[in-house]
Design an enzyme around this catalytic site. Structure first.
Site, PDB file in Angstrom:
ATOM      1  N   LYS A 112       0.815  -1.221   0.000  1.00  0.00           N
ATOM      2  CA  LYS A 112       0.000   0.000   0.000  1.00  0.00           C
ATOM      3  C   LYS A 112       0.848   1.269   0.000  1.00  0.00           C
ATOM      4  O   LYS A 112       0.352   2.340  -0.322  1.00  0.00           O
ATOM      5  CB  LYS A 112      -0.997   0.011   1.176  1.00  0.00           C
ATOM      6  CG  LYS A 112      -2.167  -0.959   0.976  1.00  0.00           C
ATOM      7  CD  LYS A 112      -3.423  -0.610   1.781  1.00  0.00           C
ATOM      8  CE  LYS A 112      -4.586  -1.527   1.364  1.00  0.00           C
ATOM      9  NZ  LYS A 112      -5.859  -1.313   2.033  1.00  0.00           N
ATOM     10  N   LYS A 193      -4.760  -9.694  -5.656  1.00  0.00           N
ATOM     11  CA  LYS A 193      -6.048 -10.049  -5.060  1.00  0.00           C
ATOM     12  C   LYS A 193      -7.091  -8.990  -5.379  1.00  0.00           C
ATOM     13  O   LYS A 193      -6.757  -7.811  -5.542  1.00  0.00           O
ATOM     14  CB  LYS A 193      -5.902 -10.240  -3.546  1.00  0.00           C
ATOM     15  CG  LYS A 193      -5.981  -8.965  -2.744  1.00  0.00           C
ATOM     16  CD  LYS A 193      -6.306  -9.248  -1.288  1.00  0.00           C
ATOM     17  CE  LYS A 193      -6.617  -7.942  -0.560  1.00  0.00           C
ATOM     18  NZ  LYS A 193      -8.021  -7.497  -0.749  1.00  0.00           N
ATOM     19  N   LYS A 196     -11.223  -3.722  -2.745  1.00  0.00           N
ATOM     20  CA  LYS A 196     -12.160  -2.595  -2.858  1.00  0.00           C
ATOM     21  C   LYS A 196     -11.483  -1.355  -3.385  1.00  0.00           C
ATOM     22  O   LYS A 196     -12.057  -0.569  -4.118  1.00  0.00           O
ATOM     23  CB  LYS A 196     -12.678  -2.220  -1.461  1.00  0.00           C
ATOM     24  CG  LYS A 196     -13.782  -3.050  -0.956  1.00  0.00           C
ATOM     25  CD  LYS A 196     -14.255  -2.413   0.349  1.00  0.00           C
ATOM     26  CE  LYS A 196     -13.941  -3.312   1.524  1.00  0.00           C
ATOM     27  NZ  LYS A 196     -12.822  -2.868   2.330  1.00  0.00           N
TER      28      LYS A 196
HETATM   29  P1  ATP Z   1      -9.121  -2.523   0.749  1.00  0.00           P
HETATM   30  O1  ATP Z   1      -8.605  -2.474  -0.653  1.00  0.00           O
HETATM   31  O2  ATP Z   1      -9.805  -1.247   1.167  1.00  0.00           O
HETATM   32  O3  ATP Z   1      -8.108  -3.014   1.748  1.00  0.00           O
HETATM   33  P2  ATP Z   1     -10.301  -5.158   0.731  1.00  0.00           P
HETATM   34  O4  ATP Z   1     -11.054  -5.629  -0.466  1.00  0.00           O
HETATM   35  O5  ATP Z   1      -8.931  -5.698   0.956  1.00  0.00           O
HETATM   36  O6  ATP Z   1     -10.320  -3.573   0.695  1.00  0.00           O
HETATM   37  P3  ATP Z   1     -10.913  -5.330   3.561  1.00  0.00           P
HETATM   38  O7  ATP Z   1     -11.974  -4.465   4.172  1.00  0.00           O
HETATM   39  O8  ATP Z   1      -9.496  -4.961   3.772  1.00  0.00           O
HETATM   40  O9  ATP Z   1     -11.228  -5.468   1.994  1.00  0.00           O
HETATM   41  O10 ATP Z   1     -11.136  -6.821   4.064  1.00  0.00           O
HETATM   42  C1  ATP Z   1     -12.407  -7.310   4.503  1.00  0.00           C
HETATM   43  C2  ATP Z   1     -12.385  -8.826   4.570  1.00  0.00           C
HETATM   44  O11 ATP Z   1     -12.420  -9.362   3.237  1.00  0.00           O
HETATM   45  C3  ATP Z   1     -11.139  -9.411   5.221  1.00  0.00           C
HETATM   46  O12 ATP Z   1     -11.532 -10.531   5.989  1.00  0.00           O
HETATM   47  C4  ATP Z   1     -10.289  -9.846   4.059  1.00  0.00           C
HETATM   48  O13 ATP Z   1      -9.424 -10.912   4.394  1.00  0.00           O
HETATM   49  C5  ATP Z   1     -11.349 -10.288   3.065  1.00  0.00           C
HETATM   50  N1  ATP Z   1     -10.874 -10.146   1.688  1.00  0.00           N
HETATM   51  C6  ATP Z   1     -10.454  -8.994   1.102  1.00  0.00           C
HETATM   52  N2  ATP Z   1     -10.113  -9.203  -0.191  1.00  0.00           N
HETATM   53  C7  ATP Z   1     -10.320 -10.534  -0.412  1.00  0.00           C
HETATM   54  C8  ATP Z   1     -10.155 -11.371  -1.559  1.00  0.00           C
HETATM   55  N3  ATP Z   1      -9.718 -10.871  -2.704  1.00  0.00           N
HETATM   56  N4  ATP Z   1     -10.464 -12.685  -1.454  1.00  0.00           N
HETATM   57  C9  ATP Z   1     -10.922 -13.191  -0.288  1.00  0.00           C
HETATM   58  N5  ATP Z   1     -11.100 -12.463   0.840  1.00  0.00           N
HETATM   59  C10 ATP Z   1     -10.812 -11.154   0.781  1.00  0.00           C
HETATM   60 MG    MG Z   2      -7.766  -4.980   2.593  1.00  0.00          MG
END
Ligand code: ATP
Ligand code: MG
Length: 329
Positions: A112, A193, A196
């Site tokens: 990040k 991965k 969001k």
């Molecule tokens: P950001 O980019 O803002 O970090 P994010 O998509 O990584 O968003 P988080 O809010 O950080 O989402 O994570 C929320 C939950 O979703 C956590 O339990 C994380 O492990 C899970 N998660 C996030 N991305 C994935 C993915 N690509 N596949 C499976 N689980 C995921």
């Molecule tokens: Mg995340």
């Protein structure tokens, strides 16, 4: 007494099928077997700038998405992190027992901050706040996607270090990963991965995307140069599509191989798109029902915060006593 579970999502963008398959789906599955706390971690979201109005709206949207997925607020506590100030208070106490080197080693921190000139301290401290979220409630189990395993390991290290410095204080938590769907990859780039906060219109299927948008994104997903599915040699884009199908369908490996071996990528994509659309459709209908009652979600959040506050308070009191900080009791 049932073991306690804690998990959360950042209101930092649109929840996507990775968040659903990696975490949310499993929350719903296990919620009656444990005492669950599901948090909207807004203090984590502000580690990178969020437009304030958008953040305020996202917090309520994410709470409504938890409920639409099937989180039962009569049974599980649904709450916003910043509504319980003890999260930030405990984070400070844990910061003081955490070596900077542990934080600088975190993969997410490196990813990040890689492209940034000026790095907010919040991005470095993020895993300590996450440790506080978990340890504050003495949670035994943390259902997360695979990307959070390293942070969970760090939480365990911090808990153990605190316990050895100041005496038994915290439950040392375990992670819980789903067997399938723990790491959904970007549709546009299956080497990273799904996130969001990643840019790119074709990167993620959001839980609230219209069926036509879902179909378009999946039909455009990156695959590889072979024409048809071969499980032994499939590239990451094809494996990702198969993984999404398997996680939504609940099929075992034999069913997957029997059905998809030799299938042309165009047909694979159509079938993946249809299962995603059909599974998100009832979910989206429930979401619309939930948000049509404007006071409902805020009521759930108020009740959730009220339910967990005494637990948070008693942990902070215990930590203060063990550290020698001022308490009246
Ligand atoms: P950001 O980019 O803002 O970090 P994010 O998509 O990584 O968003 P988080 O809010 O950080 O989402 O994570 C929320 C939950 O979703 C956590 O339990 C994380 O492990 C899970 N998660 C996030 N991305 C994935 C993915 N690509 N596949 C499976 N689980 C995921
Ligand atoms: Mg995340």
């Amino acid at each position: 007494m049932k073991a306690r579970v804690l998990s959360g999502m950042q209101p930092s963008g649109n929840l996507h099928i990775g968040n659903y398959l990696g975490a949310l789906k499993n929350w719903v599955r296990i919620q009656y077997d444990y005492e669950c706390i599901f948090c909207i971690v807004d203090l984590h979201a502000v580690t990178v700038y969020q437009p304030p109005e958008q953040l305020r709206a996202k917090i309520l949207e994410i709470a409504a998405l938890y409920l639409a997925a099937g989180v039962d607020p009569k049974h599980s506590s649904v709450m916003v992190q910043s509504a319980v100030p003890a999260h930030a208070e405990l984070a400070w106490m844990l910061t003081c027992v955490t070596p900077v080197g542990w934080l600088e080693r975190m993969t997410q921190y490196k990813a990040k901050t890689a492209a940034q000139e000026s790095i907010g301290d919040g991005l470095l401290q993020y895993p300590v706040l996450m440790a506080a979220d978990i340890l504050l409630y003495q949670a035994a189990i943390v259902p997360v996607g695979e990307d959070q395993s390293q942070h969970l390991e760090l939480t365990r290290d911090i808990a153990q270090r605190f316990n050895s410095l100041y005496g038994e204080t915290f439950t040392v938590p375990s992670g819980s990963l789903p067997a399938v769907g723990a790491r959904v990859m970007g549709l546009d780039d299956p080497e990273v991965k799904m996130s969001k906060s990643a840019p790119g219109a074709g990167h993620a299927v959001a839980l609230l995307d219209e069926p036509a948008v879902i179909r378009k994104k999946i039909l455009r997903a990156t695959t590889d140069s072979s024409p048809a599915v071969e499980f032994a040699t499939a590239g990451p884009g094809v494996l990702n599509l198969l993984g999404i199908y398997q996680a939504f369908s609940g099929w075992d490996n034999a069913q997957m191989e029997g059905h998809f071996t030799g299938m042309r990528y165009g047909d694979l994509k159509k079938q993946v798109a249809e299962i995603v659309v059909s599974q998100l459709e009832p979910f989206q209908r429930r979401y619309r029902e939930i948000v049509s009652d404007p006071g409902y979600v805020t009521g759930v959040l108020r009740e959730g915060a009220a339910r967990v506050t005494p637990i948070a308070h008693s942990t902070v009191e215990l930590v203060k006593r063990h550290m020698g900080l001022y308490t009246e009791s």
